[in-house]
Design a protein around this motif. Structure first.
Motif, mmCIF file in Angstrom:
data_model
loop_
_atom_site.group_PDB
_atom_site.id
_atom_site.type_symbol
_atom_site.label_atom_id
_atom_site.label_comp_id
_atom_site.label_asym_id
_atom_site.label_seq_id
_atom_site.Cartn_x
_atom_site.Cartn_y
_atom_site.Cartn_z
ATOM 1 N N LEU A 112 -10.424 50.107 30.827
ATOM 2 C CA LEU A 112 -9.647 50.016 29.582
ATOM 3 C C LEU A 112 -10.574 49.873 28.377
ATOM 4 C CD1 LEU A 112 -6.715 47.710 30.763
ATOM 5 C CD2 LEU A 112 -6.604 50.159 30.234
ATOM 6 N N LYS A 113 -11.666 49.142 28.563
ATOM 7 C CA LYS A 113 -12.631 48.962 27.464
ATOM 8 C C LYS A 113 -13.323 50.284 27.125
ATOM 9 C CE LYS A 113 -13.488 44.131 28.618
ATOM 10 N NZ LYS A 113 -14.428 43.038 28.427
ATOM 11 N N VAL A 114 -13.716 51.009 28.158
ATOM 12 C CA VAL A 114 -14.375 52.308 27.935
ATOM 13 C C VAL A 114 -13.427 53.223 27.147
ATOM 14 C CG1 VAL A 114 -15.195 54.405 29.106
ATOM 15 C CG2 VAL A 114 -15.870 52.162 29.982
ATOM 16 N N LEU A 115 -12.176 53.284 27.595
ATOM 17 C CA LEU A 115 -11.206 54.170 26.937
ATOM 18 C C LEU A 115 -10.941 53.728 25.499
ATOM 19 C CD1 LEU A 115 -8.710 54.662 29.912
ATOM 20 C CD2 LEU A 115 -10.408 56.312 29.084
ATOM 21 N N ILE A 157 -13.426 65.143 29.637
ATOM 22 C CA ILE A 157 -14.743 65.772 29.589
ATOM 23 C C ILE A 157 -15.308 65.807 28.166
ATOM 24 C CG2 ILE A 157 -13.992 68.183 29.378
ATOM 25 C CD1 ILE A 157 -16.022 68.729 31.741
ATOM 26 N N GLU A 158 -14.436 65.988 27.179
ATOM 27 C CA GLU A 158 -14.942 66.091 25.800
ATOM 28 C C GLU A 158 -15.370 64.730 25.256
ATOM 29 O OE1 GLU A 158 -11.871 66.875 26.753
ATOM 30 O OE2 GLU A 158 -10.379 65.993 25.422
ATOM 31 N N GLN A 159 -15.059 63.660 25.997
ATOM 32 C CA GLN A 159 -15.493 62.327 25.550
ATOM 33 C C GLN A 159 -16.897 61.988 26.062
ATOM 34 O OE1 GLN A 159 -11.949 60.341 27.208
ATOM 35 N NE2 GLN A 159 -11.361 59.791 25.112
ATOM 36 N N LEU A 160 -17.428 62.823 26.940
ATOM 37 C CA LEU A 160 -18.684 62.467 27.593
ATOM 38 C C LEU A 160 -19.867 62.411 26.636
ATOM 39 C CD1 LEU A 160 -18.382 64.429 30.944
ATOM 40 C CD2 LEU A 160 -17.923 62.013 30.513
ATOM 41 N N GLU A 161 -19.735 63.103 25.499
ATOM 42 C CA GLU A 161 -20.878 63.029 24.564
ATOM 43 C C GLU A 161 -21.027 61.632 23.975
ATOM 44 O OE1 GLU A 161 -18.659 64.960 20.665
ATOM 45 O OE2 GLU A 161 -19.931 66.234 21.915
ATOM 46 N N LYS A 162 -20.016 60.781 24.166
ATOM 47 C CA LYS A 162 -20.096 59.409 23.674
ATOM 48 C C LYS A 162 -20.488 58.424 24.788
ATOM 49 C CE LYS A 162 -17.956 58.360 20.053
ATOM 50 N NZ LYS A 162 -19.032 58.871 19.209
ATOM 51 N N ALA A 197 -19.774 66.406 40.037
ATOM 52 C CA ALA A 197 -18.616 66.649 40.889
ATOM 53 C C ALA A 197 -17.326 66.207 40.181
ATOM 54 C CB ALA A 197 -18.781 65.911 42.216
ATOM 55 N N ARG A 198 -17.388 65.126 39.431
ATOM 56 C CA ARG A 198 -16.185 64.602 38.762
ATOM 57 C C ARG A 198 -15.845 65.410 37.492
ATOM 58 N NH1 ARG A 198 -12.938 63.074 35.414
ATOM 59 N NH2 ARG A 198 -12.251 60.962 34.931
ATOM 60 N N PHE A 199 -16.895 65.853 36.766
ATOM 61 C CA PHE A 199 -16.664 66.601 35.525
ATOM 62 C C PHE A 199 -17.180 68.028 35.761
ATOM 63 C CE2 PHE A 199 -16.901 62.103 34.341
ATOM 64 C CZ PHE A 199 -15.719 61.959 33.639
ATOM 65 N N ALA A 204 -22.703 66.931 33.110
ATOM 66 C CA ALA A 204 -23.479 65.909 33.829
ATOM 67 C C ALA A 204 -24.956 65.990 33.453
ATOM 68 C CB ALA A 204 -23.315 66.094 35.339
ATOM 69 N N ASP A 205 -25.434 67.202 33.263
ATOM 70 C CA ASP A 205 -26.850 67.365 32.916
ATOM 71 C C ASP A 205 -27.152 66.862 31.510
ATOM 72 O OD1 ASP A 205 -27.588 68.283 35.363
ATOM 73 O OD2 ASP A 205 -27.567 70.410 34.825
ATOM 74 N N ALA A 206 -26.130 66.767 30.677
ATOM 75 C CA ALA A 206 -26.356 66.317 29.295
ATOM 76 C C ALA A 206 -26.237 64.794 29.152
ATOM 77 C CB ALA A 206 -25.356 67.008 28.370
ATOM 78 N N ILE A 207 -25.645 64.138 30.138
ATOM 79 C CA ILE A 207 -25.415 62.690 30.017
ATOM 80 C C ILE A 207 -26.717 61.928 30.241
ATOM 81 C CG2 ILE A 207 -24.245 60.690 31.061
ATOM 82 C CD1 ILE A 207 -21.886 62.499 31.655
ATOM 83 N N ARG A 208 -26.981 60.990 29.346
ATOM 84 C CA ARG A 208 -28.203 60.195 29.524
ATOM 85 C C ARG A 208 -27.926 59.021 30.469
ATOM 86 N NH1 ARG A 208 -30.189 59.659 23.413
ATOM 87 N NH2 ARG A 208 -27.991 59.175 23.135
#
Ligand code: PEP
Length: 260
Positions: A112-115, A157-162, A197-199, A204-208
């Motif tokens: 809930l905090k992440v969201l 998926i579009e939230q992953l940049e954050k 696998a999830r996204f 995944a390659d862009a996530i730090r």
């Protein structure tokens, strides 16, 4: 190479004066290198506003160590994401093992905090990590899968940049023991494959994925040079400017090398 990101988690340390002094020293010490590396400091709540003033006109970013998922209301002792935004926070650490262990934070609260953070446009350092027993009994991957699955439920998926993930083996936090390069790289790769696998693979390659657990200037270069390690979440060593700056400079050296 993903842009390296070094963040300092000050935990329940510093006085008002020492927090401002430390922040000021970090600002001076990173002059010229925030072009190469992202840097953030995460002070305790009462020091966020004064530290944000110390960071003004620098590229050092401000983060908080926790937040509540509700926006306002009868939640004595809690702090909302909007309050963090108000005092200049760009980041919030969610799901630190000390929150899970000492304050009973559950995966669903963490989710809930992440969201809530994403909804309010705040970037998240989402912490995962296994206990020593889990590692010794071969449960590391199942523990991490479960923390990732539950903590990132309903994330789009579009939230992953954050999103930044911090892999922090609980047995390495504040103990002086670090994961070996093989353990760190293997676990980071596992997390990245799980994310693919999830996204999807490109996201995944862009996530730090930061590593956390007794990072010091003398082990930073080795850890940060691993292909799937994209920075560090630093506890103890972030409280001494020379040590924190040593880690940041190690990251900057690697960024320079990779740009050559
Ligand atoms: C942490 O608490 O996030 C941490 C990594 O602590 P330390 O660097 O002290 O192990």
């Amino acid at each position: 190479m993903r842009r390296l990101f070094v963040a300092g988690n000050w935990k329940m340390n510093t006085t008002l004066a020492s927090a401002q002094k430390l922040a000021g020293e970090v600002v001076v010490g990173v002059a010229g290198i925030t072009e190469l590396v992202d840097v953030a400091v995460c002070p305790p709540f009462p020091h966020l506003l004064p530290v944000s003033q110390s960071l003004a006109n620098s590229r050092v970013m401000l983060g908080a160590q926790n937040a509540h998922f509700e926006n306002a209301g009868a939640y004595t002792g809690e702090v909302s994401i909007d309050m963090l935004v108000d005092v200049g926070c760009r980041w919030v650490i969610i799901g630190h093992s000390e929150r899970r262990q000492f304050f009973g934070e559950t995966d669903s609260q963490i989710n809930l905090k992440v969201l809530a953070a994403f909804q309010r446009n705040v970037d998240v350092i989402f912490c995962v990590g296994e206990a020593l027993d889990d590692r010794n009994s071969g449960r590391t991957e199942s523990v991490l899968s479960s923390q990732l699955k539950l903590g990132l439920a309903n994330v789009r998926i579009e939230q992953l940049e954050k999103l930044v993930i911090a892999y922090e083996p609980v047995w390495a936090i504040g103990t002086g023991v670090t994961a070996s390069p093989e353990q760190a790289e293997g676990t980071h790769r596992f997390i990245r494959d799980w994310l693919a696998a999830r996204f999807d693979r490109v996201s995944a390659d862009a996530i730090r994925i930061q590593y956390g657990g007794s990072v010091k200037p003398d082990n930073a270069k080795q850890l940060l040079s691993l292909p799937n390690v994209d920075g560090a979440l630093v506890g103890g060593a972030s409280l001494m400017s020379n040590q924190f700056l040593g880690i940041i400079h190690a990251a900057a050296d690697l960024a320079r090398l990779s740009g050559e």
